[in-house]
Every structure is written in structure tokens, then in C-alpha cells.
Scaffold this motif. Structure first.
Motif, PDB file in Angstrom:
ATOM      1  N   TYR A 148      84.679 104.572 -36.125  1.00 31.19           N
ATOM      2  CA  TYR A 148      84.243 104.196 -37.466  1.00 31.19           C
ATOM      3  C   TYR A 148      83.155 103.123 -37.398  1.00 31.19           C
ATOM      4  O   TYR A 148      82.114 103.237 -38.058  1.00 31.19           O
ATOM      5  N   GLU A 149      83.380 102.095 -36.595  1.00 30.92           N
ATOM      6  CA  GLU A 149      82.403 101.022 -36.453  1.00 30.92           C
ATOM      7  C   GLU A 149      81.100 101.543 -35.861  1.00 30.92           C
ATOM      8  O   GLU A 149      80.009 101.148 -36.265  1.00 30.92           O
ATOM      9  N   LEU A 150      81.226 102.432 -34.888  1.00 30.57           N
ATOM     10  CA  LEU A 150      80.055 103.021 -34.251  1.00 30.57           C
ATOM     11  C   LEU A 150      79.251 103.859 -35.251  1.00 30.57           C
ATOM     12  O   LEU A 150      78.018 103.788 -35.286  1.00 30.57           O
ATOM     13  N   GLU A 151      79.954 104.609 -36.057  1.00 33.18           N
ATOM     14  CA  GLU A 151      79.310 105.431 -37.086  1.00 33.18           C
ATOM     15  C   GLU A 151      78.587 104.538 -38.097  1.00 33.18           C
ATOM     16  O   GLU A 151      77.456 104.829 -38.501  1.00 33.18           O
ATOM     17  N   GLN A 152      79.229 103.443 -38.496  1.00 32.51           N
ATOM     18  CA  GLN A 152      78.607 102.515 -39.439  1.00 32.51           C
ATOM     19  C   GLN A 152      77.366 101.863 -38.829  1.00 32.51           C
ATOM     20  O   GLN A 152      76.353 101.676 -39.511  1.00 32.51           O
ATOM     21  N   GLU A 153      77.431 101.542 -37.550  1.00 32.92           N
ATOM     22  CA  GLU A 153      76.276 100.955 -36.863  1.00 32.92           C
ATOM     23  C   GLU A 153      75.109 101.942 -36.845  1.00 32.92           C
ATOM     24  O   GLU A 153      73.962 101.577 -37.097  1.00 32.92           O
ATOM     25  N   MET A 154      75.401 103.204 -36.548  1.00 33.07           N
ATOM     26  CA  MET A 154      74.359 104.223 -36.510  1.00 33.07           C
ATOM     27  C   MET A 154      73.741 104.416 -37.897  1.00 33.07           C
ATOM     28  O   MET A 154      72.522 104.475 -38.033  1.00 33.07           O
ATOM     29  N   ILE A 155      74.563 104.485 -38.919  1.00 35.92           N
ATOM     30  CA  ILE A 155      74.062 104.668 -40.281  1.00 35.92           C
ATOM     31  C   ILE A 155      73.199 103.480 -40.699  1.00 35.92           C
ATOM     32  O   ILE A 155      72.128 103.652 -41.289  1.00 35.92           O
ATOM     33  N   SER A 156      73.652 102.285 -40.378  1.00 36.51           N
ATOM     34  CA  SER A 156      72.889 101.080 -40.704  1.00 36.51           C
ATOM     35  C   SER A 156      71.539 101.083 -39.997  1.00 36.51           C
ATOM     36  O   SER A 156      70.504 100.758 -40.593  1.00 36.51           O
ATOM     37  N   LEU A 157      71.539 101.458 -38.736  1.00 35.64           N
ATOM     38  CA  LEU A 157      70.298 101.502 -37.959  1.00 35.64           C
ATOM     39  C   LEU A 157      69.347 102.560 -38.514  1.00 35.64           C
ATOM     40  O   LEU A 157      68.134 102.317 -38.638  1.00 35.64           O
ATOM     41  N   ILE A 158      69.879 103.712 -38.871  1.00 34.38           N
ATOM     42  CA  ILE A 158      69.052 104.772 -39.459  1.00 34.38           C
ATOM     43  C   ILE A 158      68.433 104.283 -40.763  1.00 34.38           C
ATOM     44  O   ILE A 158      67.231 104.477 -41.004  1.00 34.38           O
ATOM     45  N   ASN A 159      69.230 103.647 -41.612  1.00 38.28           N
ATOM     46  CA  ASN A 159      68.709 103.155 -42.884  1.00 38.28           C
ATOM     47  C   ASN A 159      67.658 102.073 -42.685  1.00 38.28           C
ATOM     48  O   ASN A 159      66.646 102.042 -43.393  1.00 38.28           O
ATOM     49  N   THR A 160      67.874 101.191 -41.707  1.00 43.64           N
ATOM     50  CA  THR A 160      66.896 100.145 -41.412  1.00 43.64           C
ATOM     51  C   THR A 160      65.576 100.751 -40.956  1.00 43.64           C
ATOM     52  O   THR A 160      64.507 100.360 -41.433  1.00 43.64           O
ATOM     53  N   LYS A 161      65.658 101.707 -40.036  1.00 46.81           N
ATOM     54  CA  LYS A 161      64.442 102.354 -39.532  1.00 46.81           C
ATOM     55  C   LYS A 161      63.747 103.146 -40.636  1.00 46.81           C
ATOM     56  O   LYS A 161      62.517 103.173 -40.721  1.00 46.81           O
ATOM     57  N   LYS A 162      64.533 103.780 -41.496  1.00 47.79           N
ATOM     58  CA  LYS A 162      63.968 104.551 -42.600  1.00 47.79           C
ATOM     59  C   LYS A 162      63.238 103.635 -43.569  1.00 47.79           C
ATOM     60  O   LYS A 162      62.118 103.940 -44.002  1.00 47.79           O
ATOM     61  N   ASN A 163      63.849 102.499 -43.899  1.00 46.32           N
ATOM     62  CA  ASN A 163      63.211 101.545 -44.808  1.00 46.32           C
ATOM     63  C   ASN A 163      61.947 100.949 -44.201  1.00 46.32           C
ATOM     64  O   ASN A 163      60.953 100.750 -44.909  1.00 46.32           O
ATOM     65  N   LEU A 164      61.977 100.667 -42.914  1.00 48.91           N
ATOM     66  CA  LEU A 164      60.798 100.145 -42.234  1.00 48.91           C
ATOM     67  C   LEU A 164      59.656 101.161 -42.268  1.00 48.91           C
ATOM     68  O   LEU A 164      58.508 100.806 -42.539  1.00 48.91           O
ATOM     69  N   ALA A 165      59.980 102.415 -42.010  1.00 42.55           N
ATOM     70  CA  ALA A 165      58.965 103.464 -42.053  1.00 42.55           C
ATOM     71  C   ALA A 165      58.399 103.610 -43.468  1.00 42.55           C
ATOM     72  O   ALA A 165      57.186 103.793 -43.648  1.00 42.55           O
ATOM     73  N   LYS A 166      59.270 103.520 -44.455  1.00 40.46           N
ATOM     74  CA  LYS A 166      58.823 103.629 -45.846  1.00 40.46           C
ATOM     75  C   LYS A 166      57.905 102.465 -46.205  1.00 40.46           C
ATOM     76  O   LYS A 166      56.879 102.669 -46.863  1.00 40.46           O
ATOM     77  N   GLU A 167      58.260 101.242 -45.783  1.00 43.55           N
ATOM     78  CA  GLU A 167      57.409 100.076 -46.036  1.00 43.55           C
ATOM     79  C   GLU A 167      56.041 100.239 -45.377  1.00 43.55           C
ATOM     80  O   GLU A 167      55.018  99.922 -45.988  1.00 43.55           O
ATOM     81  N   ASN A 168      56.026 100.717 -44.138  1.00 43.23           N
ATOM     82  CA  ASN A 168      54.757 100.931 -43.441  1.00 43.23           C
ATOM     83  C   ASN A 168      53.914 101.986 -44.138  1.00 43.23           C
ATOM     84  O   ASN A 168      52.692 101.849 -44.230  1.00 43.23           O
ATOM     85  N   LEU A 169      54.565 103.023 -44.631  1.00 48.30           N
ATOM     86  CA  LEU A 169      53.850 104.072 -45.353  1.00 48.30           C
ATOM     87  C   LEU A 169      53.283 103.524 -46.658  1.00 48.30           C
ATOM     88  O   LEU A 169      52.126 103.802 -47.009  1.00 48.30           O
ATOM     89  N   ASP A 170      54.068 102.726 -47.368  1.00 50.58           N
ATOM     90  CA  ASP A 170      53.592 102.120 -48.613  1.00 50.58           C
ATOM     91  C   ASP A 170      52.401 101.206 -48.354  1.00 50.58           C
ATOM     92  O   ASP A 170      51.434 101.195 -49.122  1.00 50.58           O
ATOM     93  N   LYS A 171      52.466 100.420 -47.276  1.00 55.22           N
ATOM     94  CA  LYS A 171      51.348  99.545 -46.928  1.00 55.22           C
ATOM     95  C   LYS A 171      50.097 100.359 -46.627  1.00 55.22           C
ATOM     96  O   LYS A 171      48.991  99.981 -47.040  1.00 55.22           O
ATOM     97  N   ALA A 172      50.252 101.464 -45.915  1.00 53.76           N
ATOM     98  CA  ALA A 172      49.106 102.313 -45.579  1.00 53.76           C
ATOM     99  C   ALA A 172      48.501 102.927 -46.836  1.00 53.76           C
ATOM    100  O   ALA A 172      47.277 102.986 -46.973  1.00 53.76           O
ATOM    101  N   VAL A 173      49.345 103.356 -47.755  1.00 51.43           N
ATOM    102  CA  VAL A 173      48.852 103.932 -49.007  1.00 51.43           C
ATOM    103  C   VAL A 173      48.094 102.888 -49.813  1.00 51.43           C
ATOM    104  O   VAL A 173      47.005 103.160 -50.332  1.00 51.43           O
ATOM    105  N   LYS A 174      48.653 101.681 -49.901  1.00 50.38           N
ATOM    106  CA  LYS A 174      47.971 100.606 -50.635  1.00 50.38           C
ATOM    107  C   LYS A 174      46.646 100.245 -49.981  1.00 50.38           C
ATOM    108  O   LYS A 174      45.641 100.014 -50.661  1.00 50.38           O
ATOM    109  N   ARG A 175      46.632 100.202 -48.661  1.00 58.23           N
ATOM    110  CA  ARG A 175      45.398  99.887 -47.929  1.00 58.23           C
ATOM    111  C   ARG A 175      44.334 100.951 -48.203  1.00 58.23           C
ATOM    112  O   ARG A 175      43.171 100.634 -48.447  1.00 58.23           O
ATOM    113  N   ASP A 176      44.738 102.206 -48.212  1.00 54.50           N
ATOM    114  CA  ASP A 176      43.798 103.288 -48.510  1.00 54.50           C
ATOM    115  C   ASP A 176      43.280 103.190 -49.942  1.00 54.50           C
ATOM    116  O   ASP A 176      42.095 103.446 -50.193  1.00 54.50           O
ATOM    117  N   GLN A 177      44.156 102.825 -50.871  1.00 55.33           N
ATOM    118  CA  GLN A 177      43.735 102.675 -52.264  1.00 55.33           C
ATOM    119  C   GLN A 177      42.739 101.535 -52.412  1.00 55.33           C
ATOM    120  O   GLN A 177      41.736 101.657 -53.121  1.00 55.33           O
TER     121      GLN A 177
END
Length: 110
Positions: A62-91
Motif C-alpha cells: 500500500y505504501e509503495l503504491e502510494q509512493e508511486m502514485i505521488s511520484l507520477i502526480n509530481t512528474k505529471k504536474n512538473l511536465a504540465k508546468e513546463n508545457l504551460d511555461k513553453a506556451v506562454k513563452r511562445d505567446q
């Protein structure tokens, strides 16, 4: 093969996925497929709910699964932030280039 071995396989695949995510290696398709195969084997295996809970708890799944989910969400949010920054920079670049290419009325002598 017993339930303990199958859950150990599941744990190992989850640990491999976590290690890949921590190293920013996002080529997880084969690992996720292997993990799904282990899950399917577990589903076909005959066991009691109590036995499953006992072994899962002892392995810390259970703890391992929660760690994996947390890590996936962190990486997903980081990727989304980077994408948003790139879009704003292009604009901003697009707007700046548009302003530079349009003649200004005020810059002309009347």
C-alpha cells in the motif's frame, strides 16, 4: 507459484517503475505491461481476502503504491508546468514579433 511470490513480483515491478520515474526515464510501457500481467495472474489465483491483506501489508504494498502514485502526480504536474511555461513563452514571442512588424503611427512624422 503462490500468492506471496506473485505479490513479490508485483512489488518488484512497482519498484522498477518508481526507479525509472526518479531517473526521469519515462519509457515505462514494457514495465507497466509486465505489471499488468502480474496483476492478471493475481486475479486468477485463488486466495482469501484476509490472506491477500496479510501478505500485502507485510510487503508494504500500500505504501509503495502510494509512493508511486505521488511520484507520477509530481512528474505529471512538473511536465504540465513546463508545457504551460513553453506556451506562454511562445505567446510572448509571437506578440513581440507582431508588435515589431507593425508600423507605429506615432513613429511617423505628421
Amino acid at each position: 507459484m503462490d500468492l506471496n511470490e506473485l505479490l513479490n513480483q508485483y512489488k518488484n515491478k512497482t519498484l522498477e517503475i518508481i526507479k525509472c520515474l526518479e531517473n526521469d526515464n519515462y519509457d515505462l510501457k514494457s514495465l507497466i505491461k509486465e505489471r499488468e500481467e502480474v496483476i492478471n495472474k493475481i486475479k486468477r489465483f485463488k486466495y482469501t481476502q484476509e490472506e491477500f491483506k496479510r501478505i500485502s501489508y507485510s510487503l508494504g504494498l500500500y505504501e509503495l503504491e502510494q509512493e508511486m502514485i505521488s511520484l507520477i502526480n509530481t512528474k505529471k504536474n512538473l511536465a504540465k508546468e513546463n508545457l504551460d511555461k513553453a506556451v506562454k513563452r511562445d505567446q510572448v514571442n509571437s506578440t513581440y514579433n507582431k508588435i515589431q512588424s507593425e508600423p507605429y503611427i506615432l513613429s511617423q512624422r505628421l
